[in-house]
Design an enzyme around this catalytic site. Sequence first.
Site, PDB file in Angstrom:
ATOM      1  N   LYS A  22      47.298  13.156  13.953  1.00  0.00           N
ATOM      2  CA  LYS A  22      47.845  14.088  14.953  1.00  0.00           C
ATOM      3  C   LYS A  22      48.892  13.401  15.835  1.00  0.00           C
ATOM      4  O   LYS A  22      49.957  13.956  16.094  1.00  0.00           O
ATOM      5  CB  LYS A  22      46.705  14.601  15.849  1.00  0.00           C
ATOM      6  N   ASN A  23      48.550  12.168  16.280  1.00  0.00           N
ATOM      7  CA  ASN A  23      49.412  11.534  17.275  1.00  0.00           C
ATOM      8  C   ASN A  23      50.676  10.916  16.686  1.00  0.00           C
ATOM      9  O   ASN A  23      51.450  10.282  17.402  1.00  0.00           O
ATOM     10  CB  ASN A  23      48.609  10.532  18.106  1.00  0.00           C
ATOM     11  N   CYS A 116      45.012  17.832  26.949  1.00  0.00           N
ATOM     12  CA  CYS A 116      43.636  17.535  27.340  1.00  0.00           C
ATOM     13  C   CYS A 116      43.548  17.172  28.817  1.00  0.00           C
ATOM     14  O   CYS A 116      44.352  16.396  29.326  1.00  0.00           O
ATOM     15  CB  CYS A 116      43.108  16.358  26.520  1.00  0.00           C
ATOM     16  N   ARG A 121      47.077  12.111  34.311  1.00  0.00           N
ATOM     17  CA  ARG A 121      48.057  11.997  33.234  1.00  0.00           C
ATOM     18  C   ARG A 121      49.490  12.280  33.693  1.00  0.00           C
ATOM     19  O   ARG A 121      50.162  13.148  33.144  1.00  0.00           O
ATOM     20  CB  ARG A 121      47.672  12.889  32.058  1.00  0.00           C
ATOM     21  N   ASP A 306      40.039   6.535  22.941  1.00  0.00           N
ATOM     22  CA  ASP A 306      39.615   7.716  22.165  1.00  0.00           C
ATOM     23  C   ASP A 306      38.278   7.499  21.462  1.00  0.00           C
ATOM     24  O   ASP A 306      37.659   8.457  21.021  1.00  0.00           O
ATOM     25  CB  ASP A 306      40.673   8.060  21.103  1.00  0.00           C
ATOM     26  N   ARG A 420      42.092  21.460  18.371  1.00  0.00           N
ATOM     27  CA  ARG A 420      43.419  20.923  18.709  1.00  0.00           C
ATOM     28  C   ARG A 420      43.754  19.701  17.872  1.00  0.00           C
ATOM     29  O   ARG A 420      44.930  19.422  17.626  1.00  0.00           O
ATOM     30  CB  ARG A 420      43.460  20.471  20.176  1.00  0.00           C
TER      31      ARG A 420
HETATM   32  C1  EPZ Z   1      48.238   8.814  24.008  1.00  0.00           C
HETATM   33  O1  EPZ Z   1      48.135   9.446  25.290  1.00  0.00           O
HETATM   34  C2  EPZ Z   1      47.464   9.657  23.047  1.00  0.00           C
HETATM   35  N1  EPZ Z   1      48.059  10.984  23.001  1.00  0.00           N
HETATM   36  C3  EPZ Z   1      46.020   9.715  23.514  1.00  0.00           C
HETATM   37  O2  EPZ Z   1      45.277  10.477  22.586  1.00  0.00           O
HETATM   38  C4  EPZ Z   1      45.453   8.313  23.582  1.00  0.00           C
HETATM   39  O3  EPZ Z   1      44.161   8.382  24.127  1.00  0.00           O
HETATM   40  C5  EPZ Z   1      46.337   7.425  24.475  1.00  0.00           C
HETATM   41  O4  EPZ Z   1      47.716   7.512  24.060  1.00  0.00           O
HETATM   42  C6  EPZ Z   1      45.944   5.972  24.424  1.00  0.00           C
HETATM   43  O5  EPZ Z   1      46.197   5.463  23.128  1.00  0.00           O
HETATM   44  C7  EPZ Z   1      49.078  11.224  22.189  1.00  0.00           C
HETATM   45  O6  EPZ Z   1      49.601  10.386  21.486  1.00  0.00           O
HETATM   46  C8  EPZ Z   1      49.560  12.624  22.152  1.00  0.00           C
HETATM   47  P1  EPZ Z   1      49.393   6.720  27.837  1.00  0.00           P
HETATM   48  P2  EPZ Z   1      49.201   9.118  26.411  1.00  0.00           P
HETATM   49  O7  EPZ Z   1      50.744   7.195  28.234  1.00  0.00           O
HETATM   50  O8  EPZ Z   1      50.462   8.763  25.777  1.00  0.00           O
HETATM   51  C9  EPZ Z   1      48.752   6.666  32.639  1.00  0.00           C
HETATM   52  C10 EPZ Z   1      43.943  12.291  21.938  1.00  0.00           C
HETATM   53  O9  EPZ Z   1      42.809  12.750  22.213  1.00  0.00           O
HETATM   54  N2  EPZ Z   1      50.171   7.017  32.685  1.00  0.00           N
HETATM   55  O10 EPZ Z   1      49.292   5.433  27.114  1.00  0.00           O
HETATM   56  O11 EPZ Z   1      49.152  10.197  27.382  1.00  0.00           O
HETATM   57  C11 EPZ Z   1      47.914   7.758  31.994  1.00  0.00           C
HETATM   58  O12 EPZ Z   1      47.563   8.741  32.911  1.00  0.00           O
HETATM   59  C12 EPZ Z   1      44.783  11.730  23.013  1.00  0.00           C
HETATM   60  O13 EPZ Z   1      44.452  12.323  20.810  1.00  0.00           O
HETATM   61  C13 EPZ Z   1      50.781   7.149  33.911  1.00  0.00           C
HETATM   62  O14 EPZ Z   1      50.166   6.999  34.971  1.00  0.00           O
HETATM   63  O15 EPZ Z   1      48.584   7.813  27.046  1.00  0.00           O
HETATM   64  C14 EPZ Z   1      46.755   6.983  31.444  1.00  0.00           C
HETATM   65  O16 EPZ Z   1      45.824   6.765  32.440  1.00  0.00           O
HETATM   66  C15 EPZ Z   1      44.244  11.902  24.366  1.00  0.00           C
HETATM   67  N3  EPZ Z   1      52.106   7.475  33.953  1.00  0.00           N
HETATM   68  C16 EPZ Z   1      47.376   5.651  31.020  1.00  0.00           C
HETATM   69  O17 EPZ Z   1      48.576   5.537  31.787  1.00  0.00           O
HETATM   70  C17 EPZ Z   1      52.843   7.652  32.817  1.00  0.00           C
HETATM   71  O18 EPZ Z   1      54.055   7.939  32.907  1.00  0.00           O
HETATM   72  C18 EPZ Z   1      47.724   5.564  29.539  1.00  0.00           C
HETATM   73  O19 EPZ Z   1      48.546   6.662  29.174  1.00  0.00           O
HETATM   74  C19 EPZ Z   1      52.211   7.501  31.570  1.00  0.00           C
HETATM   75  C20 EPZ Z   1      50.872   7.182  31.527  1.00  0.00           C
END
Ligand code: EPZ
Length: 444
Positions: A22-23, A116, A121, A306, A420
């Site tokens: 998916k990702n 989600c 986020r 995850d 999803r």
């Molecule tokens: C991706 O989320 C994946 N989603 C997530 O999978 C996965 O859990 C995560 O990466 C970690 O590998 C997709 O690829 C669509 P991050 P992402 O940006 O990109 C904070 C699933 O169930 N942050 O690495 O959103 C954020 O809030 C999903 O398939 C900021 O504060 O993760 C989090 O606490 C859920 N500001 C942390 O950093 C930003 O601009 C990591 O987020 C960006 C992120």
Amino acid sequence: MDKFVVHGGVPLKGEVRLSGAKNVALKTIVASLLTDDEITIDNVPDIIDVRLMLELLGTLGVKSHFSGNHVRLIRNSLRNYEVPLEVGARLRTTTLVLGPLLSRFGSALVPNPGGCRIGARPIDRHIDALRQMGARITYNSRDGFFHGQADSLHGTVIRFPKNTHTGTESIILAAVLAKGQTVIENAAAEVEVDDLIEFLNGMGARIVRTKPREIKIDGVTRLHGTSYRLMSDRNEEVTLAVAAALTGGTVTVTGSVHRTLMAFLNPFRDAGGRYSAGGDTATYSVSRNLRPQDIITAPHPGFMTDWQGPWAVLMTRAAGLSTIHEAVFESRFSYVPELQKMGADVSFFQPEVRDPEKFYNFNMRDHDGMSPQAVRIKGPTRLHDAVLMMHDLRAGATLLLAALTAPGKSYVHGIEHIDRGYENIEKKLQALGGRIIRVPEEAI
Ligand code: EPZ
């Protein structure tokens, strides 16, 4: 809304083919904005998020044909830079279109993303980086849209303050057609990012991972079409591995990406899980009584956030005290009250952390200051059946695993969350002998 009825306690046995990731799928679909040529993608999971992303791209002029895990995408001449709120607000990955729209057309209007509900986020890291590339982006709280303009995007050195998986992909998608070279420092190392890079290079992009956490992108003036087969879904493999061990069964997955799962396989083996792998096949089972483990989630190559929900269910069966410390998201334990309903001995605690801002991947300002980031699980417990509610995708998989291991009949609501991200989950589990059926609300 449908729900699952699960008769648990049956060992899962057999072979199942993994779906595509998916990702990666979502991001490769977004890349269709970068060319006027046709793109074809194979191994695309038929899940709600993919359907939503195709609908979103449709509003931006990308025609798609999706059948049999094969997507064909072609952008028509329509010039529309606005993602309608109704579609865009339902997907976390909506903002990935910002970079491609700005680099190709100079304008973008994108609603605040949904997806989600796991913590705040925010996307500040994406927006700051796009600004460093010359974009002017403002968020208008009256209409809930990001308003973006750029005369042209230019390459620069971007250093992410903390890891961001989609933030890294967002900048890659913006940089492929930008002027000059973009260097991303502290770039995400997830293997899904590398699959996206391979896909984009197949379109004529010039992207190289120069160090484990550094990516260089030399902008090109035009990208062409491509055909690509997506990698398998790592989260699905982990879910099935845990399902095998939890139910005392043996599950073989084909299309396995076990080489990228060492952060899971090492504690899995230490806990008493068994796996044998070769080529693109891996077989998972359990060798003896499960032993407790302590896990801290982390960006790649660490133990993925995850996986911690499914892992928590596994640890309810381990004899002794296990801990899980969530360090990536600031709110990812929505499954805990549901496991408690099933008799699990799970309690929250806050480990001492010397420098929380450095240790945690989220911004400390987004933390409510009260919710603990860790759980203790005391086992072994045999979970019992219950009526359960899913609150997000991975918590959904967690509860499904719990229901599969609990003797009796569990009802699992909120299954739109699992739809999803998991393709045909109940059909795959049925093929392994799982007693699970999808029932429309009114039929119960
Ligand atoms: C991706 O989320 C994946 N989603 C997530 O999978 C996965 O859990 C995560 O990466 C970690 O590998 C997709 O690829 C669509 P991050 P992402 O940006 O990109 C904070 C699933 O169930 N942050 O690495 O959103 C954020 O809030 C999903 O398939 C900021 O504060 O993760 C989090 O606490 C859920 N500001 C942390 O950093 C930003 O601009 C990591 O987020 C960006 C992120």
